[in-house]
Design a protein around this motif. Structure first.
Motif, PDB file in Angstrom:
ATOM      1  N   ALA A 135      -0.971  -2.697  -1.062  1.00  8.58           N
ATOM      2  CA  ALA A 135      -2.103  -3.679  -1.301  1.00  8.58           C
ATOM      3  C   ALA A 135      -3.299  -3.376  -0.039  1.00  8.58           C
ATOM      4  O   ALA A 135      -4.422  -3.522  -0.656  1.00  8.58           O
ATOM      5  CB  ALA A 135      -1.579  -5.015  -0.910  1.00  8.58           C
ATOM      6  N   MET A 138      -4.976  -0.485  -1.448  1.00  9.53           N
ATOM      7  CA  MET A 138      -6.066  -0.773  -2.525  1.00  9.53           C
ATOM      8  C   MET A 138      -7.286  -1.425  -2.159  1.00  9.53           C
ATOM      9  O   MET A 138      -8.317  -1.105  -2.612  1.00  9.53           O
ATOM     10  CB  MET A 138      -5.430  -1.719  -3.472  1.00  9.53           C
ATOM     11  N   GLY A 287      -7.633  -4.255   4.771  1.00  3.72           N
ATOM     12  CA  GLY A 287      -6.542  -3.350   4.270  1.00  3.72           C
ATOM     13  C   GLY A 287      -5.767  -2.572   5.487  1.00  3.72           C
ATOM     14  O   GLY A 287      -4.555  -2.551   5.292  1.00  3.72           O
TER      15      GLY A 287
END
Length: 304
Positions: A135, A138, A287
């Motif tokens: 995640a 991404m 992130g």
């Protein structure tokens, strides 16, 4: 603390330094393949010296290679070489921190490849850590400001993400193959088997890419040799990092090692902010924080 954890943290630290020096070569002096070859050409003699010293100190004999060893070692060497070229290319498209982070898709991919090639599954906490880390990747795969960003499609299919995902696939393949190579050697302690596999891999990489440069970019070989003031330290950090990676792979599954190895991002963002003076967006920082959480899950789960 388990030895594989110490080896992985050291590997991540030295790899970050190597990427920094390699980035400098790419943006100032060498082509993509030249900067890639410099890493292998200057680290291979040092790896051979380390192997010879360990043989002399311990009095051991070289481990005996098996057919499986050669298959794993050659596949891992070529995969790592191509993955490194992808990362060096990526440096010209995103900032240093994001460029390295996009390659971290190798964590989830090494888990899948390890299951297929070696039959090594991961525990539920490790799977959770991998999902959290993915995640974070991404979030970091958005195009830089000024590029067109159209939601998920733009995140997945911009050029930077393509290089990052390809490098992740190749790094994941090489990690699993290097673990397979160390496990396929007969005899010797963990460090000796790791050093033996490392010398074979770097020799293949130096020879293969050197021949390619002589054929397609002959001038790059001279430029690489002339860059010894930067390439020399890069070769040293590359050898130390690779030896630590190989040692960790000899002791633990590739997925666990790669998941914990995301601690490199802490070093990367510190270098990016305080050395290179690069600025990261709020989404990129978010992130990176998710990746730090992923590392903590692995670290706490691995402690006794």
């Amino acid at each position: 603390m388990p030895v594989w954890i110490i080896a992985t943290i050291l590997a991540a630290f030295f790899q970050n330094l190597r990427f920094l020096l390699q980035r400098h070569l790419k943006v100032t002096t060498l082509s993509t393949m030249g900067a890639t070859w410099a890493r292998f050409a200057f680290s291979m003699p040092l790896a051979a010296l380390a192997l010879a010293l360990w043989l002399g100190v311990t009095g051991q004999a070289l481990p005996s290679p098996t057919p499986a060893f050669w298959g794993y070692a050659l596949t891992g060497a070529i995969g790592q070489m191509l993955a490194t070229a992808c990362v060096v290319t990526l440096f010209g498209r995103r900032n240093f921190a994001v460029g390295v982070t996009l390659a971290k898709t190798d964590v989830i991919l090494s888990a899948l490849i390890g299951l297929v090639l070696l039959g090594e599954a991961v525990s539920l906490p490790v799977a959770l850590a991998i999902v959290v880390g993915f995640a974070g990747v991404m979030l970091l795969s958005d195009p830089p400001r000024g590029d067109v960003a159209l939601g998920l499609r733009a995140r997945l299919f911009n050029a930077a993400s393509g290089y990052g995902l390809l490098s992740g696939l190749l790094f994941g393949l090489s990690a699993v193959c290097y673990r397979g190579a160390t496990l396929s050697l007969e005899g010797g302690d963990d460090l000796l088997r790791a050093a033996t596999a490392l010398v074979v891999a770097t020799f293949v990489q130096t020879l293969t890419l050197g021949l390619w440069l002589a054929w397609r970019e002959a001038g790059q070989i001279g430029r690489v040799l002339a860059s010894w003031r930067v390439s020399g330290p890069m070769g040293l950090t590359s050898m130390l990092g690779s030896l630590a990676w190989f040692t960790a792979f000899a002791l633990q599954t590739a997925a666990y090692v790669k998941a914990l190895g995301q601690i490199e991002l802490v070093f990367t963002f510190l270098v990016s902010a305080f050395w290179l003076g690069e600025r990261s967006s709020a989404k990129e920082i978010a992130g990176a924080l998710l990746l730090v959480v992923s590392v903590l899950i692995i670290f706490l789960g691995a402690l006794p």
